[in-house]
Design a protein around this motif. Structure first.
Motif, short mmCIF file in Angstrom:
data_model
loop_
_atom_site.label_atom_id
_atom_site.label_comp_id
_atom_site.label_asym_id
_atom_site.label_seq_id
_atom_site.Cartn_x
_atom_site.Cartn_y
_atom_site.Cartn_z
N ALA A 35 6.98 -2.50 -4.66
CA ALA A 35 7.86 -1.64 -3.71
C ALA A 35 7.85 0.09 -3.27
CB ALA A 35 9.19 -1.18 -5.15
N VAL A 36 6.85 0.85 -4.66
CA VAL A 36 6.50 1.96 -3.40
C VAL A 36 5.43 2.27 -2.25
CG1 VAL A 36 5.41 4.06 -4.82
CG2 VAL A 36 6.57 2.78 -6.34
N PHE A 37 4.47 1.11 -2.96
CA PHE A 37 3.66 0.77 -1.32
C PHE A 37 4.42 0.72 -0.08
CE2 PHE A 37 2.21 -2.38 1.33
CZ PHE A 37 0.81 -2.29 1.96
N LEU A 38 5.47 -0.59 -0.34
CA LEU A 38 6.31 -0.62 0.81
C LEU A 38 7.46 0.96 1.29
CD1 LEU A 38 7.88 -4.07 -0.20
CD2 LEU A 38 5.69 -3.62 1.49
N CYS A 39 7.65 0.88 0.41
CA CYS A 39 8.71 1.91 0.63
C CYS A 39 7.20 3.61 1.67
CB CYS A 39 8.53 3.01 0.09
SG CYS A 39 9.98 4.65 0.11
N ARG A 40 5.96 3.48 1.23
CA ARG A 40 4.93 4.49 1.50
C ARG A 40 4.79 4.36 2.81
NH1 ARG A 40 3.16 7.37 4.03
NH2 ARG A 40 1.59 8.66 3.50
N MET A 41 5.19 2.73 3.19
CA MET A 41 4.00 1.70 4.19
C MET A 41 5.08 2.10 5.63
SD MET A 41 0.77 2.17 4.33
CE MET A 41 0.76 3.21 3.54
N GLY A 42 6.31 2.25 5.48
CA GLY A 42 7.34 2.51 5.69
C GLY A 42 7.87 3.29 6.11
N ASN A 43 6.95 4.32 7.10
CA ASN A 43 6.80 5.36 7.29
C ASN A 43 7.68 6.97 6.52
OD1 ASN A 43 6.33 7.30 9.63
ND2 ASN A 43 8.43 7.00 10.56
N LYS A 44 7.67 6.48 5.31
CA LYS A 44 8.15 7.37 4.66
C LYS A 44 6.81 8.78 3.57
CE LYS A 44 11.89 6.44 4.68
NZ LYS A 44 13.66 6.74 5.61
N THR A 45 7.25 9.76 4.29
CA THR A 45 6.29 10.51 3.72
C THR A 45 5.70 10.43 2.08
OG1 THR A 45 7.56 12.00 2.51
CG2 THR A 45 6.90 12.42 5.38
N GLY A 46 4.28 11.13 1.29
CA GLY A 46 4.26 10.81 -0.27
C GLY A 46 5.44 11.27 -1.09
N ILE A 47 5.51 12.51 -0.95
CA ILE A 47 7.12 12.84 -1.51
C ILE A 47 8.57 12.54 -1.68
CG2 ILE A 47 8.60 15.38 -1.64
CD1 ILE A 47 5.79 16.47 -0.51
N THR A 48 8.59 11.99 -0.99
CA THR A 48 9.43 11.17 -0.20
C THR A 48 9.41 9.67 -1.37
OG1 THR A 48 10.49 11.49 2.20
CG2 THR A 48 11.55 9.76 1.08
N ALA A 49 8.44 9.32 -1.57
CA ALA A 49 8.68 7.83 -1.82
C ALA A 49 8.64 8.06 -3.24
CB ALA A 49 7.14 7.00 -1.92
N ALA A 50 7.61 9.14 -3.49
CA ALA A 50 7.62 9.63 -4.66
C ALA A 50 9.32 10.04 -5.59
CB ALA A 50 7.23 10.95 -5.16
N SER A 51 9.93 10.74 -4.67
CA SER A 51 11.22 10.33 -4.66
C SER A 51 12.19 9.69 -4.92
CB SER A 51 11.93 11.63 -4.36
OG SER A 51 13.05 11.64 -4.31
N PHE A 52 11.98 8.79 -3.84
CA PHE A 52 12.33 7.19 -4.49
C PHE A 52 12.03 6.00 -5.87
CE2 PHE A 52 11.11 2.74 -3.70
CZ PHE A 52 11.97 2.20 -3.84
N ALA A 53 10.44 6.52 -6.42
CA ALA A 53 10.84 5.36 -7.29
C ALA A 53 10.20 6.92 -8.44
CB ALA A 53 8.38 5.25 -6.79
N SER A 54 10.62 8.13 -8.61
CA SER A 54 10.47 8.90 -9.86
C SER A 54 9.30 9.13 -10.41
CB SER A 54 11.73 8.23 -10.84
OG SER A 54 12.91 8.58 -10.37
N VAL A 55 8.16 9.53 -9.17
CA VAL A 55 7.08 9.14 -10.51
C VAL A 55 6.48 10.27 -9.34
CG1 VAL A 55 6.61 6.89 -10.36
CG2 VAL A 55 6.06 7.65 -7.97
N SER A 56 5.03 11.05 -9.14
CA SER A 56 4.22 11.53 -8.88
C SER A 56 3.79 11.18 -7.53
CB SER A 56 3.37 13.00 -9.57
OG SER A 56 2.37 10.97 -9.92
N GLU A 57 3.85 12.08 -6.42
CA GLU A 57 3.19 12.00 -5.01
C GLU A 57 1.79 10.94 -5.86
OE1 GLU A 57 2.03 13.98 -1.17
OE2 GLU A 57 2.69 15.31 -2.64
N GLY A 58 0.96 11.93 -6.36
CA GLY A 58 -0.32 11.09 -6.64
C GLY A 58 -0.35 10.20 -7.01
N THR A 59 0.75 9.66 -7.71
CA THR A 59 1.09 7.76 -8.06
C THR A 59 1.48 7.17 -7.67
OG1 THR A 59 1.73 8.90 -10.56
CG2 THR A 59 2.61 7.20 -10.05
N VAL A 60 2.49 7.99 -6.36
CA VAL A 60 2.21 7.11 -4.68
C VAL A 60 1.11 6.57 -4.05
CG1 VAL A 60 2.83 6.79 -3.10
CG2 VAL A 60 5.02 7.74 -4.41
#
Length: 202
Positions: A35-60
């Motif tokens: 789910a995090v991968f798809l969010c990131r690949m769906g033209n979202k920034t690392g920060i946006t994906a991190a906020s979506f998944a409640s993880v750090s940007e490095g974890t994204v």
């Protein structure tokens, strides 16, 4: 992507060793990382994906790398050039549309880059007014990808990508005498410049 497609993807990769923890701390489930991968690949920034998944940007980036690796590990099971039997089936299917011997079609598209590459960035500026790389793929009559080439800068013409592709450079390995694929005018312009006698041998 709908729910069924998501869980189908997860079923394909969930048993990959990349999702098995090598330390004391267990990993998140494969579906969570997907789910995090798809969010990131769906033209979202690392920060946006991190906020979506409640993880750090490095974890994204870590989750994205793992899922990419899992998909690469099953690539040859899903993306491959058909053997003789399958090619005969494709040819017969396309004959119903008036193209006997046709194994599918080919075309190119762009993968947009977030920012200008630091090295030779000008070369990635494409006719769509964005920085991009090119992916060129062939598909069969069902729309399944059978081969691809990617990584060329966006400014490169389709004809050059096609003429440098493994499919064209080793065409005798992929096609029998009566077999061919359909391409648009970008690739055809390259084919039209080739020696006719050479084409008869392919």
């Amino acid at each position: 992507m709908d729910r069924d497609a998501f869980w189908h993807l997860n079923d394909l990769i969930q048993d990959d060793p990349v999702f098995v923890s090598t330390g004391k701390r267990p990993q998140r489930p494969s579906w969570y990382q997907l789910a995090v991968f798809l969010c990131r690949m769906g033209n979202k920034t690392g920060i946006t994906a991190a906020s979506f998944a409640s993880v750090s940007e490095g974890t994204v980036w870590l989750y994205t790398d793992r899922v990419c690796q899992a998909f690469r590990n099953i690539r040859d099971e899903h993306v491959y050039w058909p053997g003789h039997v399958e090619r005969d089936e494709f040819s017969n299917a396309m004959a119903d549309w008036g193209f006997p011997g046709c194994l599918g079609s080919a075309d190119g598209t762009y993968i947009r880059l977030e920012r200008r590459p630091s090295v030779n960035g000008y070369a990635y500026w494409c006719r769509k007014k964005m920085y991009a790389i090119i992916i060129q793929a062939t598909v069969d009559h069902r729309g399944r990808i059978t081969s691809y080439d990617y990584g060329w800068p966006g400014s490169v013409q389709d004809s050059r990508v096609f003429s440098s592709s493994h499919l064209w450079c080793h065409r005798r390995r992929y096609f029998r005498a009566h077999e061919y694929i359909l391409v648009d005018k970008g690739e055809f312009l390259f084919l039209a410049r080739r020696d006719v006698s050479s084409l008869k041998d392919t």
